[in-house]
Design a protein around this motif. Structure first.
Motif, PDB file in Angstrom:
ATOM      1  N   LEU A   8       0.865  -1.166   0.000  1.00  0.00           N
ATOM      2  CA  LEU A   8       0.000   0.000   0.000  1.00  0.00           C
ATOM      3  C   LEU A   8       0.906   1.221   0.000  1.00  0.00           C
ATOM      4  O   LEU A   8       1.803   1.334   0.836  1.00  0.00           O
ATOM      5  CB  LEU A   8      -0.891  -0.030   1.244  1.00  0.00           C
ATOM      6  N   LEU A   9       0.704   2.127  -0.951  1.00  0.00           N
ATOM      7  CA  LEU A   9       1.556   3.305  -1.047  1.00  0.00           C
ATOM      8  C   LEU A   9       1.189   4.327   0.023  1.00  0.00           C
ATOM      9  O   LEU A   9       0.197   4.176   0.735  1.00  0.00           O
ATOM     10  CB  LEU A   9       1.456   3.910  -2.447  1.00  0.00           C
ATOM     11  N   GLU A  10       1.981   5.394   0.125  1.00  0.00           N
ATOM     12  CA  GLU A  10       1.808   6.390   1.184  1.00  0.00           C
ATOM     13  C   GLU A  10       0.424   7.013   1.222  1.00  0.00           C
ATOM     14  O   GLU A  10      -0.055   7.377   2.284  1.00  0.00           O
ATOM     15  CB  GLU A  10       2.865   7.487   1.051  1.00  0.00           C
ATOM     16  N   ASP A  11      -0.220   7.147   0.064  1.00  0.00           N
ATOM     17  CA  ASP A  11      -1.552   7.756   0.048  1.00  0.00           C
ATOM     18  C   ASP A  11      -2.614   6.829   0.640  1.00  0.00           C
ATOM     19  O   ASP A  11      -3.742   7.235   0.855  1.00  0.00           O
ATOM     20  CB  ASP A  11      -1.944   8.188  -1.366  1.00  0.00           C
ATOM     21  N   GLU A  12      -2.242   5.589   0.936  1.00  0.00           N
ATOM     22  CA  GLU A  12      -3.104   4.563   1.525  1.00  0.00           C
ATOM     23  C   GLU A  12      -4.325   4.242   0.673  1.00  0.00           C
ATOM     24  O   GLU A  12      -5.280   3.638   1.146  1.00  0.00           O
ATOM     25  CB  GLU A  12      -3.508   4.933   2.950  1.00  0.00           C
ATOM     26  N   GLU A  13      -4.315   4.660  -0.592  1.00  0.00           N
ATOM     27  CA  GLU A  13      -5.411   4.355  -1.509  1.00  0.00           C
ATOM     28  C   GLU A  13      -4.922   3.587  -2.731  1.00  0.00           C
ATOM     29  O   GLU A  13      -5.712   2.979  -3.432  1.00  0.00           O
ATOM     30  CB  GLU A  13      -6.104   5.642  -1.963  1.00  0.00           C
ATOM     31  N   THR A  14      -3.609   3.651  -2.979  1.00  0.00           N
ATOM     32  CA  THR A  14      -3.028   3.023  -4.156  1.00  0.00           C
ATOM     33  C   THR A  14      -2.228   1.801  -3.744  1.00  0.00           C
ATOM     34  O   THR A  14      -1.442   1.841  -2.810  1.00  0.00           O
ATOM     35  CB  THR A  14      -2.118   4.011  -4.912  1.00  0.00           C
ATOM     36  N   LEU A  15      -2.448   0.736  -4.479  1.00  0.00           N
ATOM     37  CA  LEU A  15      -1.766  -0.522  -4.209  1.00  0.00           C
ATOM     38  C   LEU A  15      -0.775  -0.797  -5.332  1.00  0.00           C
ATOM     39  O   LEU A  15      -1.104  -0.653  -6.508  1.00  0.00           O
ATOM     40  CB  LEU A  15      -2.818  -1.638  -4.149  1.00  0.00           C
ATOM     41  N   GLU A  16       0.438  -1.153  -4.952  1.00  0.00           N
ATOM     42  CA  GLU A  16       1.437  -1.577  -5.922  1.00  0.00           C
ATOM     43  C   GLU A  16       1.449  -3.097  -5.920  1.00  0.00           C
ATOM     44  O   GLU A  16       1.654  -3.719  -4.885  1.00  0.00           O
ATOM     45  CB  GLU A  16       2.817  -1.048  -5.527  1.00  0.00           C
ATOM     46  N   LEU A  17       1.178  -3.677  -7.087  1.00  0.00           N
ATOM     47  CA  LEU A  17       1.243  -5.129  -7.246  1.00  0.00           C
ATOM     48  C   LEU A  17       2.481  -5.451  -8.061  1.00  0.00           C
ATOM     49  O   LEU A  17       2.720  -4.837  -9.097  1.00  0.00           O
ATOM     50  CB  LEU A  17       0.022  -5.654  -8.001  1.00  0.00           C
ATOM     51  N   ILE A  18       3.254  -6.400  -7.608  1.00  0.00           N
ATOM     52  CA  ILE A  18       4.407  -6.865  -8.370  1.00  0.00           C
ATOM     53  C   ILE A  18       4.188  -8.339  -8.662  1.00  0.00           C
ATOM     54  O   ILE A  18       4.109  -9.166  -7.755  1.00  0.00           O
ATOM     55  CB  ILE A  18       5.722  -6.625  -7.608  1.00  0.00           C
ATOM     56  N   LEU A  19       4.043  -8.629  -9.944  1.00  0.00           N
ATOM     57  CA  LEU A  19       3.848  -9.993 -10.419  1.00  0.00           C
ATOM     58  C   LEU A  19       5.171 -10.466 -10.986  1.00  0.00           C
ATOM     59  O   LEU A  19       5.806  -9.757 -11.758  1.00  0.00           O
ATOM     60  CB  LEU A  19       2.760 -10.033 -11.492  1.00  0.00           C
ATOM     61  N   ASP A  20       5.591 -11.652 -10.590  1.00  0.00           N
ATOM     62  CA  ASP A  20       6.914 -12.110 -10.992  1.00  0.00           C
ATOM     63  C   ASP A  20       6.903 -13.586 -11.343  1.00  0.00           C
ATOM     64  O   ASP A  20       6.661 -14.436 -10.499  1.00  0.00           O
ATOM     65  CB  ASP A  20       7.899 -11.850  -9.855  1.00  0.00           C
ATOM     66  N   GLU A 123      -5.429 -18.239  -1.186  1.00  0.00           N
ATOM     67  CA  GLU A 123      -4.146 -17.738  -0.699  1.00  0.00           C
ATOM     68  C   GLU A 123      -3.979 -16.248  -1.052  1.00  0.00           C
ATOM     69  O   GLU A 123      -3.510 -15.453  -0.232  1.00  0.00           O
ATOM     70  CB  GLU A 123      -3.014 -18.558  -1.313  1.00  0.00           C
ATOM     71  N   VAL A 124      -4.370 -15.857  -2.259  1.00  0.00           N
ATOM     72  CA  VAL A 124      -4.288 -14.455  -2.674  1.00  0.00           C
ATOM     73  C   VAL A 124      -5.205 -13.598  -1.812  1.00  0.00           C
ATOM     74  O   VAL A 124      -4.814 -12.520  -1.350  1.00  0.00           O
ATOM     75  CB  VAL A 124      -4.646 -14.286  -4.173  1.00  0.00           C
ATOM     76  N   LEU A 125      -6.430 -14.063  -1.574  1.00  0.00           N
ATOM     77  CA  LEU A 125      -7.359 -13.294  -0.731  1.00  0.00           C
ATOM     78  C   LEU A 125      -6.788 -13.081   0.664  1.00  0.00           C
ATOM     79  O   LEU A 125      -6.848 -11.978   1.208  1.00  0.00           O
ATOM     80  CB  LEU A 125      -8.704 -14.003  -0.632  1.00  0.00           C
ATOM     81  N   GLU A 126      -6.259 -14.131   1.243  1.00  0.00           N
ATOM     82  CA  GLU A 126      -5.680 -14.031   2.584  1.00  0.00           C
ATOM     83  C   GLU A 126      -4.512 -13.042   2.596  1.00  0.00           C
ATOM     84  O   GLU A 126      -4.366 -12.251   3.514  1.00  0.00           O
ATOM     85  CB  GLU A 126      -5.215 -15.409   3.048  1.00  0.00           C
ATOM     86  N   TYR A 127      -3.686 -13.075   1.553  1.00  0.00           N
ATOM     87  CA  TYR A 127      -2.524 -12.195   1.455  1.00  0.00           C
ATOM     88  C   TYR A 127      -2.934 -10.726   1.278  1.00  0.00           C
ATOM     89  O   TYR A 127      -2.373  -9.829   1.904  1.00  0.00           O
ATOM     90  CB  TYR A 127      -1.642 -12.648   0.287  1.00  0.00           C
ATOM     91  N   LEU A 128      -3.927 -10.480   0.422  1.00  0.00           N
ATOM     92  CA  LEU A 128      -4.309  -9.104   0.104  1.00  0.00           C
ATOM     93  C   LEU A 128      -5.277  -8.474   1.107  1.00  0.00           C
ATOM     94  O   LEU A 128      -5.353  -7.242   1.206  1.00  0.00           O
ATOM     95  CB  LEU A 128      -4.935  -9.041  -1.298  1.00  0.00           C
ATOM     96  N   ARG A 129      -6.017  -9.286   1.827  1.00  0.00           N
ATOM     97  CA  ARG A 129      -7.064  -8.783   2.726  1.00  0.00           C
ATOM     98  C   ARG A 129      -6.607  -7.633   3.631  1.00  0.00           C
ATOM     99  O   ARG A 129      -7.298  -6.624   3.734  1.00  0.00           O
ATOM    100  CB  ARG A 129      -7.629  -9.927   3.559  1.00  0.00           C
ATOM    101  N   PRO A 130      -5.440  -7.700   4.289  1.00  0.00           N
ATOM    102  CA  PRO A 130      -5.035  -6.582   5.160  1.00  0.00           C
ATOM    103  C   PRO A 130      -4.764  -5.284   4.402  1.00  0.00           C
ATOM    104  O   PRO A 130      -4.742  -4.208   5.012  1.00  0.00           O
ATOM    105  CB  PRO A 130      -3.743  -7.086   5.820  1.00  0.00           C
ATOM    106  N   LEU A 131      -4.556  -5.348   3.098  1.00  0.00           N
ATOM    107  CA  LEU A 131      -4.211  -4.169   2.307  1.00  0.00           C
ATOM    108  C   LEU A 131      -5.422  -3.526   1.635  1.00  0.00           C
ATOM    109  O   LEU A 131      -5.318  -2.416   1.109  1.00  0.00           O
ATOM    110  CB  LEU A 131      -3.196  -4.543   1.223  1.00  0.00           C
ATOM    111  N   LEU A 132      -6.546  -4.223   1.623  1.00  0.00           N
ATOM    112  CA  LEU A 132      -7.720  -3.753   0.892  1.00  0.00           C
ATOM    113  C   LEU A 132      -8.776  -3.159   1.834  1.00  0.00           C
ATOM    114  O   LEU A 132      -8.924  -3.620   2.965  1.00  0.00           O
ATOM    115  CB  LEU A 132      -8.353  -4.902   0.104  1.00  0.00           C
ATOM    116  N   PRO A 133      -9.508  -2.141   1.341  1.00  0.00           N
ATOM    117  CA  PRO A 133     -10.592  -1.598   2.162  1.00  0.00           C
ATOM    118  C   PRO A 133     -11.701  -2.636   2.324  1.00  0.00           C
ATOM    119  O   PRO A 133     -11.883  -3.500   1.469  1.00  0.00           O
ATOM    120  CB  PRO A 133     -11.096  -0.394   1.352  1.00  0.00           C
ATOM    121  N   ARG A 134     -12.405  -2.555   3.395  1.00  0.00           N
ATOM    122  CA  ARG A 134     -13.478  -3.535   3.666  1.00  0.00           C
ATOM    123  C   ARG A 134     -14.807  -3.015   3.248  1.00  0.00           C
ATOM    124  O   ARG A 134     -15.172  -1.972   3.230  1.00  0.00           O
ATOM    125  CB  ARG A 134     -13.494  -3.900   5.139  1.00  0.00           C
TER     126      ARG A 134
END
Length: 134
Positions: A8-20, A123-134
């Motif tokens: 989660l970037l500093e603005d707390e609204e933008t998410l950076e995803l890195i796919l590798d 697994e993705v949901l569990e990983y992303l859940r803390p970073l996403l708004p509810r």
């Protein structure tokens, strides 16, 4: 998480995803936009590929669209839900498909570049859940 990292970037609204998958791809998306797309996967109409009939003109139109998934297909006996999300960077559409078939629950992510990434959906949901708004 192997193949996917998110911040989660500093603005707390933008998410950076890195796919590798050997070559890193960096995407910026509004956290709310991604949360909405994932919610649509949960609530969306399940599509059975065997019952999804298109005439040849419709099929050609879909295959020519930039969000068409060319490298993967739904496994036999499976169904899926689909959703799109608008990216900030690079500009374009992120296509998400939740592939459901016996013993598997897979998230397929297709980027504007045409790259396709596969992950375990829960697994993705569990990983992303803390970073996403509810």
């Amino acid at each position: 998480m192997d193949g996917l990292s998110a911040n989660l970037l500093e603005d707390e609204e933008t998410l950076e995803l890195i796919l590798d998958d050997g070559s890193e791809e960096r995407l910026l998306i509004e956290a709310l936009e991604l949360a909405g797309a994932l919610a649509r996967l949960e609530e969306g109409e399940v599509i059975d590929p065997d019952e999804f009939g298109l005439d040849s003109e419709e099929l050609e139109e879909i295959e020519e669209s930039p969000s068409w998934t060319r490298r993967t297909r739904t496994p036999e006996g499976g169904t899926y839900t689909a959703a799109e999300a608008t990216l900030i960077e690079p500009e374009g559409i992120l296509v998400l498909r939740r592939l459901l078939y016996p013993g598997e629950d897979t998230l397929e992510i297709t980027t504007p570049s045409g790259a396709v990434y596969l992950f375990d959906y829960p697994e993705v949901l569990e990983y992303l859940r803390p970073l996403l708004p509810r």
